[in-house]
Scaffold this motif. Structure first.
Motif, PDB file in Angstrom:
ATOM      1  N   ILE A 108       0.864  -1.194   0.000  1.00 36.73           N
ATOM      2  CA  ILE A 108       0.000   0.000   0.000  1.00 36.73           C
ATOM      3  C   ILE A 108       0.892   1.234   0.000  1.00 36.73           C
ATOM      4  CG2 ILE A 108      -1.856   1.214   1.219  1.00 36.73           C
ATOM      5  CD1 ILE A 108      -2.361  -1.524   2.721  1.00 36.73           C
ATOM      6  N   PRO A 109       1.141   1.823  -1.166  1.00 36.81           N
ATOM      7  CA  PRO A 109       1.993   3.010  -1.180  1.00 36.81           C
ATOM      8  C   PRO A 109       1.280   4.229  -0.619  1.00 36.81           C
ATOM      9  CG  PRO A 109       1.244   2.508  -3.393  1.00 36.81           C
ATOM     10  CD  PRO A 109       0.718   1.418  -2.519  1.00 36.81           C
ATOM     11  N   SER A 110       2.065   5.109  -0.017  1.00 31.42           N
ATOM     12  CA  SER A 110       1.504   6.357   0.501  1.00 31.42           C
ATOM     13  C   SER A 110       2.569   7.432   0.443  1.00 31.42           C
ATOM     14  CB  SER A 110       1.060   6.170   1.955  1.00 31.42           C
ATOM     15  OG  SER A 110       0.653   7.408   2.504  1.00 31.42           O
ATOM     16  N   LYS A 111       2.193   8.558  -0.113  1.00 29.11           N
ATOM     17  CA  LYS A 111       3.086   9.705   0.009  1.00 29.11           C
ATOM     18  C   LYS A 111       2.876  10.316   1.395  1.00 29.11           C
ATOM     19  CE  LYS A 111       3.313  10.664  -4.919  1.00 29.11           C
ATOM     20  NZ  LYS A 111       3.107  11.636  -6.004  1.00 29.11           N
ATOM     21  N   ALA A 112       3.802  11.189   1.780  1.00 30.67           N
ATOM     22  CA  ALA A 112       3.733  11.742   3.137  1.00 30.67           C
ATOM     23  C   ALA A 112       2.794  12.931   3.190  1.00 30.67           C
ATOM     24  CB  ALA A 112       5.133  12.124   3.611  1.00 30.67           C
ATOM     25  N   ASN A 113       1.522  12.685   2.918  1.00 30.55           N
ATOM     26  CA  ASN A 113       0.523  13.736   3.125  1.00 30.55           C
ATOM     27  C   ASN A 113      -0.724  13.113   3.748  1.00 30.55           C
ATOM     28  OD1 ASN A 113      -1.448  12.930   1.008  1.00 30.55           O
ATOM     29  ND2 ASN A 113       0.247  13.422  -0.369  1.00 30.55           N
ATOM     30  N   GLU A 114      -1.527  14.009   4.305  1.00 31.75           N
ATOM     31  CA  GLU A 114      -2.699  13.600   5.075  1.00 31.75           C
ATOM     32  C   GLU A 114      -3.654  12.694   4.279  1.00 31.75           C
ATOM     33  OE1 GLU A 114      -4.276  13.864   8.730  1.00 31.75           O
ATOM     34  OE2 GLU A 114      -2.682  15.264   8.212  1.00 31.75           O
ATOM     35  N   SER A 115      -3.965  13.057   3.037  1.00 30.34           N
ATOM     36  CA  SER A 115      -4.984  12.290   2.311  1.00 30.34           C
ATOM     37  C   SER A 115      -4.460  10.931   1.866  1.00 30.34           C
ATOM     38  CB  SER A 115      -5.556  13.093   1.135  1.00 30.34           C
ATOM     39  OG  SER A 115      -4.540  13.517   0.295  1.00 30.34           O
ATOM     40  N   ASP A 116      -3.182  10.852   1.502  1.00 34.47           N
ATOM     41  CA  ASP A 116      -2.611   9.538   1.177  1.00 34.47           C
ATOM     42  C   ASP A 116      -2.602   8.643   2.419  1.00 34.47           C
ATOM     43  OD1 ASP A 116      -2.056  10.638  -1.317  1.00 34.47           O
ATOM     44  OD2 ASP A 116      -0.122   9.624  -1.455  1.00 34.47           O
ATOM     45  N   ALA A 117      -2.217   9.219   3.559  1.00 40.48           N
ATOM     46  CA  ALA A 117      -2.141   8.427   4.790  1.00 40.48           C
ATOM     47  C   ALA A 117      -3.528   7.910   5.171  1.00 40.48           C
ATOM     48  CB  ALA A 117      -1.552   9.262   5.922  1.00 40.48           C
TER      49      ALA A 117
END
Ligand SMILES: Nc1ncnc2c1ncn2[C@@H]1O[C@H](COP(=O)(O)OP(=O)(O)OP(=O)(O)O)[C@@H](O)[C@H]1O
Ligand SMILES: [Mg+2]
Length: 220
Positions: A108-117
């Protein structure tokens, strides 16, 4: 045995295709026989694979009901594939459920921002829900993408994942132009992007999550 790894995240643009291409190309370089399945109507993965810079096979399949039969057929290939990687679209879909269903490991990839998290946390719970409903054990890990490590936002996002008890890899794909270039070159990551990517592959190996390197999906 062919391992199926699906890359899923209900928030779009979090780095699914980037992560999949990265792992596929590093594994091919290590001698693995790799197939990739693009289930996303945007065709990004297929467009990359079509350049044929990396020695792997690819299939585009956007009919959700055909995904499992397609994977079943690929598993019977001779010589056998070491790994089948499945890319999904950035929204909750029946296709994503099938991709989770077929997988032994979900990334599950996620960039370091609120909506991705938020998307990553919801996707992790969703994977668990699907695994539970099938009475199956599916490992699922968040992989941080496009990260600038020493920033407050990155720290805050990592803290929120920890608070929610969502497992993640410690290794991350840092913010590097080399990851962006892959889509146009058709190759894997190069330069400092490659070093960053290798740390992610190494952690997956060390955790025993990749059958090709002698892992057993984290299971005994
Ligand atoms: N580590 C990184 N460094 C720099 N750019 C990155 C990194 N990871 C991802 N990106 C960029 O972020 C954008 C989105 O990545 P990607 O297309 O892989 O996401 P996705 O989840 O597959 O999107 P979609 O939901 O549209 O399929 C791309 O422009 C990609 O190059
Ligand atoms: Mg994509």
């Amino acid at each position: 045995m062919t391992q199926v790894i699906s890359v899923v995240q209900e928030k779009g643009g979090a780095g699914k295709t980037t992560l999949l291409i990265t792992l596929a190309s590093l594994m091919v370089a290590d001698g693995a026989r790799v197939a990739v399945i693009d289930t996303d109507p945007q065709h990004n993965l297929e467009d990359w694979a079509k350049k044929e810079e990396i020695d792997l096979d690819w299939i585009f399949e956007d009919n959700d009901e055909k995904l499992i039969p397609t994977i079943r057929a690929l598993k019977k290939a001779s010589p056998a594939y070491d790994v089948i990687l499945v890319d999904t679209a950035g929204f909750k879909s029946a296709m994503a459920v099938y991709a989770i269903n077929a997988a032994g490991l979900v990334l599950i990839p996620s960039k370091a921002n609120e909506s991705d998290a938020k998307g990553a946390i919801k996707t992790y719970r969703h994977v668990h829900g699907v695994a539970d409903s099938m009475d199956k054990d599916i490992g699922a890990y968040v992989v941080m993408m496009d990260v600038d490590p020493n920033t407050n936002i990155t720290e805050a996002i990592l803290a929120s994942l920890e608070e929610q008890e969502v497992p993640r890899l410690n290794a991350m794909c840092a913010h590097r132009t080399g990851f962006k270039e892959m889509m146009s070159t058709g190759r894997g990551p190069e330069g400092s992007a490659k070093r960053s990517a290798q740390s992610v592959l190494a952690e997956l190996q060390i955790k025993g999550l990749l059958d090709y390197y002698g892992g057993h999906n984290g299971k005994a």
